[in-house]
Scaffold this motif. Structure first.
Motif, short mmCIF file in Angstrom:
data_model
loop_
_atom_site.label_atom_id
_atom_site.label_comp_id
_atom_site.label_asym_id
_atom_site.label_seq_id
_atom_site.Cartn_x
_atom_site.Cartn_y
_atom_site.Cartn_z
N MET A 113 -5.93 127.54 20.70
CA MET A 113 -5.60 126.41 19.86
C MET A 113 -4.61 126.89 18.80
SD MET A 113 -8.41 123.78 18.36
CE MET A 113 -8.85 124.69 16.93
N ASN A 114 -3.37 126.50 18.93
CA ASN A 114 -2.34 126.95 18.00
C ASN A 114 -2.00 125.92 16.93
OD1 ASN A 114 -2.04 129.38 19.34
ND2 ASN A 114 -0.70 128.47 20.84
N GLU A 115 -2.67 124.80 16.93
CA GLU A 115 -2.37 123.72 15.99
C GLU A 115 -3.64 123.29 15.26
OE1 GLU A 115 -0.33 120.53 18.05
OE2 GLU A 115 0.21 121.95 19.60
N TRP A 116 -3.44 122.51 14.22
CA TRP A 116 -4.59 121.91 13.52
C TRP A 116 -5.08 120.74 14.37
CZ3 TRP A 116 -3.77 121.42 7.56
CH2 TRP A 116 -3.27 122.61 7.05
N HIS A 117 -6.37 120.48 14.34
CA HIS A 117 -6.97 119.37 15.08
C HIS A 117 -7.98 118.64 14.20
CE1 HIS A 117 -5.36 121.57 18.50
NE2 HIS A 117 -5.62 120.52 19.26
N TRP A 118 -7.95 117.31 14.26
CA TRP A 118 -9.00 116.52 13.60
C TRP A 118 -10.32 116.82 14.29
CZ3 TRP A 118 -7.26 114.78 9.32
CH2 TRP A 118 -6.00 114.20 9.20
N ILE A 119 -11.40 116.85 13.50
CA ILE A 119 -12.72 117.13 14.09
C ILE A 119 -13.70 115.97 13.96
CG2 ILE A 119 -12.50 119.62 13.92
CD1 ILE A 119 -14.30 119.51 11.43
N GLY A 120 -13.26 114.82 13.48
CA GLY A 120 -14.15 113.66 13.41
C GLY A 120 -15.09 113.68 12.22
N LEU A 121 -14.63 114.21 11.11
CA LEU A 121 -15.46 114.34 9.91
C LEU A 121 -14.66 113.85 8.72
CD1 LEU A 121 -18.11 115.63 8.74
CD2 LEU A 121 -16.81 117.75 8.49
N ASN A 122 -15.28 113.02 7.87
CA ASN A 122 -14.56 112.50 6.71
C ASN A 122 -15.51 112.19 5.56
OD1 ASN A 122 -15.20 109.45 6.42
ND2 ASN A 122 -14.86 109.70 8.61
N ASP A 123 -14.92 112.05 4.37
CA ASP A 123 -15.68 111.58 3.20
C ASP A 123 -14.95 110.39 2.58
OD1 ASP A 123 -13.60 112.93 1.87
OD2 ASP A 123 -14.92 113.88 0.42
N LEU A 124 -14.50 109.49 3.44
CA LEU A 124 -13.73 108.32 3.02
C LEU A 124 -14.55 107.36 2.14
CD1 LEU A 124 -11.87 107.62 6.36
CD2 LEU A 124 -10.77 108.07 4.15
N GLU A 125 -15.80 107.15 2.46
CA GLU A 125 -16.60 106.18 1.71
C GLU A 125 -17.06 106.72 0.36
OE1 GLU A 125 -19.66 103.99 3.67
OE2 GLU A 125 -18.51 103.88 5.52
N THR A 126 -17.53 107.96 0.33
CA THR A 126 -18.03 108.58 -0.90
C THR A 126 -17.52 110.01 -0.96
OG1 THR A 126 -20.06 107.25 -0.76
CG2 THR A 126 -20.09 109.16 -2.23
N GLU A 127 -16.76 110.32 -1.99
CA GLU A 127 -16.21 111.67 -2.14
C GLU A 127 -17.33 112.71 -2.16
OE1 GLU A 127 -13.71 114.64 -2.15
OE2 GLU A 127 -13.06 112.56 -1.98
N GLY A 128 -17.21 113.70 -1.28
CA GLY A 128 -18.19 114.77 -1.20
C GLY A 128 -19.32 114.52 -0.23
N ARG A 129 -19.44 113.30 0.30
CA ARG A 129 -20.47 112.99 1.30
C ARG A 129 -19.78 112.92 2.66
NH1 ARG A 129 -22.83 108.58 3.95
NH2 ARG A 129 -25.04 108.88 4.35
N TRP A 130 -19.81 114.04 3.37
CA TRP A 130 -19.09 114.17 4.64
C TRP A 130 -19.91 113.59 5.78
CZ3 TRP A 130 -14.13 115.53 5.01
CH2 TRP A 130 -13.54 116.02 3.85
N VAL A 131 -19.24 112.74 6.59
CA VAL A 131 -19.91 112.00 7.66
C VAL A 131 -19.13 112.18 8.97
CG1 VAL A 131 -20.68 109.71 8.40
CG2 VAL A 131 -20.70 110.29 5.97
#
Length: 87
Positions: free
Chosen positions: A1-19
């Motif tokens: 893997m030579n590039e960055w890849h999204w992994i399906g994790l975000n904290d869009l709704e609440t900062e610091g609460r990763w979902v």
């Protein structure tokens, strides 16, 4: 893997609460591979230098100290992604 890849994790709704995309929280899974740096703030750092709204999506990047390092980045960036597959 030579590039960055999204992994399906975000904290869009609440900062610091990763979902995950399946709505399971990072705290529930107990799986964390945030990139740690020796000096300064480790990931996730919600850096606003490029995107004033911060960094709310996670990527995996292999050119850091280890192959399993996660970074939080702006969700507006374009990367390939890793998807979940059920067998």
């Amino acid at each position: 893997m030579n590039e960055w890849h999204w992994i399906g994790l975000n904290d869009l709704e609440t900062e610091g609460r990763w979902v995950w995309v399946n709505n399971q929280t990072l705290d529930d899974t107990k799986v964390k591979f945030w990139h740690k740096i020796q000096f300064g703030k480790s990931e996730p750092d919600n850096w606003t230098g490029v995107d004033p709204s911060g960094e709310d999506c996670a990527v995996v990047k292999n050119d850091l100290d280890s192959l399993d390092s996660w970074l939080d980045v702006s969700c507006k960036r374009t990367y390939k992604f890793i998807c979940e597959k059920k067998f």
